[in-house]
Design an enzyme around this catalytic site. Sequence first.
Site, PDB file in Angstrom:
ATOM      1  N   ARG A 173      -6.231 -20.347   6.830  1.00  0.00           N
ATOM      2  CA  ARG A 173      -6.362 -21.740   7.132  1.00  0.00           C
ATOM      3  C   ARG A 173      -7.813 -22.242   6.633  1.00  0.00           C
ATOM      4  NH1 ARG A 173      -2.969 -24.435  10.572  1.00  0.00           N
ATOM      5  NH2 ARG A 173      -1.383 -23.298  11.719  1.00  0.00           N
ATOM      6  N   GLY A 193      -0.281  -3.789   3.863  1.00  0.00           N
ATOM      7  CA  GLY A 193      -0.783  -2.354   3.843  1.00  0.00           C
ATOM      8  C   GLY A 193      -0.201  -1.381   4.828  1.00  0.00           C
ATOM      9  N   SER A 194      -0.719  -1.013   5.917  1.00  0.00           N
ATOM     10  CA  SER A 194      -0.308  -0.008   6.851  1.00  0.00           C
ATOM     11  C   SER A 194       1.103  -0.500   7.212  1.00  0.00           C
ATOM     12  CB  SER A 194      -1.261  -0.027   7.951  1.00  0.00           C
ATOM     13  OG  SER A 194      -2.723  -0.159   7.362  1.00  0.00           O
ATOM     14  N   ASP A 225       0.862  -1.366  -0.073  1.00  0.00           N
ATOM     15  CA  ASP A 225       0.145  -0.165   0.068  1.00  0.00           C
ATOM     16  C   ASP A 225       0.933   1.222  -0.089  1.00  0.00           C
ATOM     17  OD1 ASP A 225      -2.181  -1.512   0.219  1.00  0.00           O
ATOM     18  OD2 ASP A 225      -2.802  -0.853   2.047  1.00  0.00           O
ATOM     19  N   GLY A 270      -5.460  -2.808   8.611  1.00  0.00           N
ATOM     20  CA  GLY A 270      -5.128  -1.612   9.524  1.00  0.00           C
ATOM     21  C   GLY A 270      -4.806  -1.972  10.792  1.00  0.00           C
ATOM     22  N   LYS A 278      -8.154   0.448  -5.318  1.00  0.00           N
ATOM     23  CA  LYS A 278      -9.365  -0.128  -4.838  1.00  0.00           C
ATOM     24  C   LYS A 278     -10.707   0.633  -5.249  1.00  0.00           C
ATOM     25  CE  LYS A 278      -7.214  -1.203  -0.356  1.00  0.00           C
ATOM     26  NZ  LYS A 278      -7.042  -2.924  -0.399  1.00  0.00           N
ATOM     27  N   GLY A 288      -3.159  -7.153   8.184  1.00  0.00           N
ATOM     28  CA  GLY A 288      -2.747  -7.348   9.369  1.00  0.00           C
ATOM     29  C   GLY A 288      -1.149  -7.730   9.270  1.00  0.00           C
TER      30      GLY A 288
END
Lengths: 197, 301
Positions: free
Chosen positions: B172, B242-243, B31, B160, B88, B221
Amino acid sequence: MGVGVLALQGDVREHLVVLRALGAEPRLVRTAADLAACTALVLPGGESTTMARLIEAFQLEPPLRAAIAAGLACLSTCAGTILLARTIEDGLPGQLALGVLDIAVRRNAFGPQRESFEAELAVPAVGSEPVPVAFIRAPTIEAVGPGVEVLATHLGKPAAIRQGRHLALTFHPEITGDSRLHALFLRGLGPTPEGGG
Amino acid sequence: MSAETNGHVVTGSPRIKRGLAEMLKGGVIMDVVTPDQAEIAQEAGAVAVMALERVPADIRRDGGVARMSDPALITAIIGAVSIPVMAKCRIGHFVEAQILQALGVDYIDESEVLTPADEEHHVDKWPFTVPFVCGARDLGEAFRRISEGAAMIRTKGEAGTGNVVEAVRHMRAVSQGIRRLHGLRDDELPAAAKELGAPLELVRETARLGRLPVVNFSAGGLATPADAALMMQLGCDGNFVGSGIFKSGDPKRRAKAIVAATTYFDKPDMLAEISADLGEPMVGIEIATLGREELLAARGI
């Protein structure tokens, strides 16, 4: 004969499937030790800048150069062909070009992904039936040196070339699953390489 | 010796759309919110960037309606890098998707990170030339997105948060679902398809392959090289971060390390070296402290 597939990033799985279907037992190459066991190397499609960064970060450039100088034969598709080129016309500053192939390439020459395409490519070296292939954010080969044999073109530019035992493609036969170009490469590894450049 | 193509070319076919995702395998998609960050990501070895106005951690903090990013920003990011650029659109917002295709983005993420525009329908992705990636929490969701035309799947995780637990749960769940199908008899697949709410042909193909017929990345995450390697060992094809990169103390080093960990995911000695001395990771959020309405993964199922 040990055929390796450079497995830093990219469509490694598709190459493994084609090579296994041809009876080869390919091994994954991520380290200098992996490379030492190979007499031939497939450089897959993917992002050339990513592979170049990993080659640099993990000091793979010297062993790659040494192995190729000692006779390692290379089959490259798309990003792999960029890595092996003599010149990258629009590369990032300092982008790795191993200079194995006497060609100049232009990266991502067709534009964004919406311009990527499937085509039937005439490649007389592998037979009269055209080869179904995928050009995905593909490079073009803008110039070839005297020792380079052009095996196929698209829109007038070389798309498949042979230089000695090396075979380099700007497209992906492995995505459509046509194995004839891989077979041509493997045949060229034998004790009496046919064709040659 | 040389010959031409016969001139007939096909763009936007499923093979071409899925094919680009195949090329991204083993890589990291990052990101970015500015052209400068896009260059840093490319320099670090990202296989693609996701062009955004705000990373999910900020969307989560700011609240309000999160929409497609400003086309001017996306165009500036496309101009800054040579690697593929993704962007996005909101779930079901097919006009945002049309705009992103017109801008020349390489992949569209129909994403639960943005506020859904349609609570019932996702975008019909088949007519688009540009490929789509969609999030999934389990095999049924993955099948539904593929049947709508998604050319790539990623876990939803919980974007995030800097907490990998939901990405693990979703990876999983998808893998277990596939292993179960793989073990079924042919005459048991129709019932499984019904149960999953998925087309039988897709279920048959997945059972035969032992994997989804499209590339499956992890997302939501990831914050450390170890997270990236964990997801690869759990069987994903590559990672979205991302973050986790630009909210960390030293984005350049962390980005390079996560790229390396995605390639050398099964070599603990190398991971130990790769993980050392990266500065502060992003501050994470314990999922249990989030209210139900704050969970992005429950959007668009």
